[in-house]
Design an enzyme around this catalytic site. Structure first.
Site, short mmCIF file in Angstrom:
data_model
loop_
_atom_site.label_atom_id
_atom_site.label_comp_id
_atom_site.label_asym_id
_atom_site.label_seq_id
_atom_site.Cartn_x
_atom_site.Cartn_y
_atom_site.Cartn_z
N ASP A 89 0.89 -1.17 0.00
CA ASP A 89 0.00 0.00 0.00
C ASP A 89 0.92 1.21 0.00
OD1 ASP A 89 -2.05 1.78 0.19
OD2 ASP A 89 -2.56 1.33 2.28
N CYS B 203 -4.09 4.97 -2.57
CA CYS B 203 -5.35 5.70 -2.44
C CYS B 203 -5.28 6.97 -3.28
CB CYS B 203 -5.69 6.00 -0.98
SG CYS B 203 -4.37 6.80 -0.04
#
Length: 411
Positions: free
Chosen positions: A296, A349
């Site tokens: 991530d 994100c």
């Protein structure tokens, strides 16, 4: 709502303090509320006015006018957020009425509140119609999302208890099988369900990212950029606290913040580990051994603008260019830990293709022996006919996320 002069001054001070975007927005606000000794009656007004300025900075500053004072900008932010629900303090009535009139006359483009470089990139990437829908969704406050820890409870039982105990608007999430959502922020920090680790605060998109990794009981998993450990904990619960997860990060403070969450969760298979960088020699012992590795990656965070509106003013084309180099290097380093036949998940994100699809494509071009896996964050076999998966706030109601799933060829 009556606007006290002290609250207006505190809001002006908050805007002045944050105007250089040197620190995260929530930290600046906490400092201002403490420094200005803002009372309980004014805290909501100051906080909402502050976030209104962050979300609507372009139109707020257009309303206030060129070279406006911070007090004028504060009044314009309140006009933008509350319209006629706020009663201005003595001496400010005329200026507030003027700002209300200007706000009502603003055109639709001024209301989309994205810096020009980002507005242009989203237009090229998504097209005009979807750009508008996406930009408008990013102006809305995020809902309050929680994940039920399946080691300690079942979602239906937890949801029933929450409704019984006063959270009447709580509902099960549509995509995450563990998720509960409230439409507005609630204080769960002293609730028994939070204190005993039955629920964790976690956006639905983040929950789905943990799910797509697909960690199984007894496996060896590496969370390469673990942060404070939200996805680590979700994967540990999927593994029924068996096997081993190494939660890696370069930041001591983030790993320290993971400690209380681990203690509440009841998981016993997580090992936090600080690394100096993606090439830390401590990682050599993991080379070719991990069943699954999640990356991530550090990114612009532009998919989280509903909850972090300051990021659109803190990021720039230059910062994105620097992040892209870091992302490619981290993904390459993390891939070396995956065993033959194992899975590698790259995620951000971000909303930008250069941080997402282009990084994934570059990895595939530079590395033989890997294949893309069709896997969707939404739970289907693919995502709108592509090999990559995206969540978008205007479509999915959660933060924006991107995921690419790779598998290493078996030996």
């Amino acid at each position: 709502m009556y606007l006290r002069p002290s609250a207006l001054n505190a809001l002006a001070f908050a805007i002045q303090s944050a105007s250089k975007f040197e620190y995260p927005a929530d930290r600046t606000l906490s400092y201002v509320l403490r420094e200005q000794r803002v009372g309980s009656l004014d805290r909501q007004l100051v906080a909402e006015g502050y976030y209104a300025w962050l979300r609507h900075r372009l139109s707020v500053e257009a309303i206030a006018g060129k070279d406006a004072s911070h007090v004028a900008i504060a009044l314009a932010a309140l006009a933008r957020q509350f319209r006629r629900r706020v009663v201005a303090p003595p001496g400010e009535e005329d200026r507030y009425a003027k700002f209300l009139k200007i706000d009502e006359e603003l055109g639709p483009q001024a209301r989309r509140e994205l810096p020009a470089w980002l507005w242009d990139r989203l237009g090229l990437q998504y097209g005009e119609e979807e750009r508008i829908a996406l930009a408008e969704s990013l102006l809305q406050p995020a809902p309050f999302d929680m994940r039920v820890n399946i080691l300690k409870g079942k979602r239906d039982a937890v949801l029933a208890r929450m409704k019984k105990e006063g959270f009447a608007d709580a509902r099960a999430m549509e995509l995450s099988p563990w998720g509960i959502r409230c439409p507005e922020r609630i204080d769960i920090s002293r609730h028994a369900l939070f204190e005993d680790g039955t629920v964790e605060v976690q956006d639905e998109g983040s929950q789905l990212l943990a799910r797509i990794v697909g960690a199984k009981r007894g496996e060896f998993v590496v969370d390469f950029c673990a942060g404070a450990g939200g996805k680590t904990l979700a994967m540990a619960a999927m593994m029924a606290s068996t096997g081993r997860i190494y939660a890696l990060d370069v930041n001591d403070r983030r790993l320290d913040n993971m400690g209380p969450r681990l203690a509440r969760s009841g998981v016993s298979n997580v090992q936090p580990m600080r690394i100096d960088d993606e090439n830390d020699s401590k990682l050599n012992k993991f080379a070719g051994k991990a069943d699954r590795v999640l990356v991530d990656a550090p990114c612009s965070g532009l998919g989280t603008l509903r909850r972090n509106p300051d990021l659109k003013w803190r990021q720039s084309p230059t910062s994105v260019k620097e992040l892209v180099v870091k992302q490619a290097n981290i993904l390459a380093a993390a891939s070396r830990l995956v065993r033959p036949g194992g899975r590698l998940v790259y995620a951000t994100c971000s909303l930008l293709a250069e941080e997402n699809e282009k990084i994934a494509e570059g990895f595939m071009q530079a590395n033989a022996g890997w294949t893309n896996v069709l896997a969707s964050l939404r739970g289907g076999e693919d995502d709108e006919g592509t090999i990559y998966s995206k969540l978008l706030p205007h479509k999915d109601g959660c933060d924006g996320f991107f995921a690419a799933v790779f598998e290493r060829a078996a030996a």
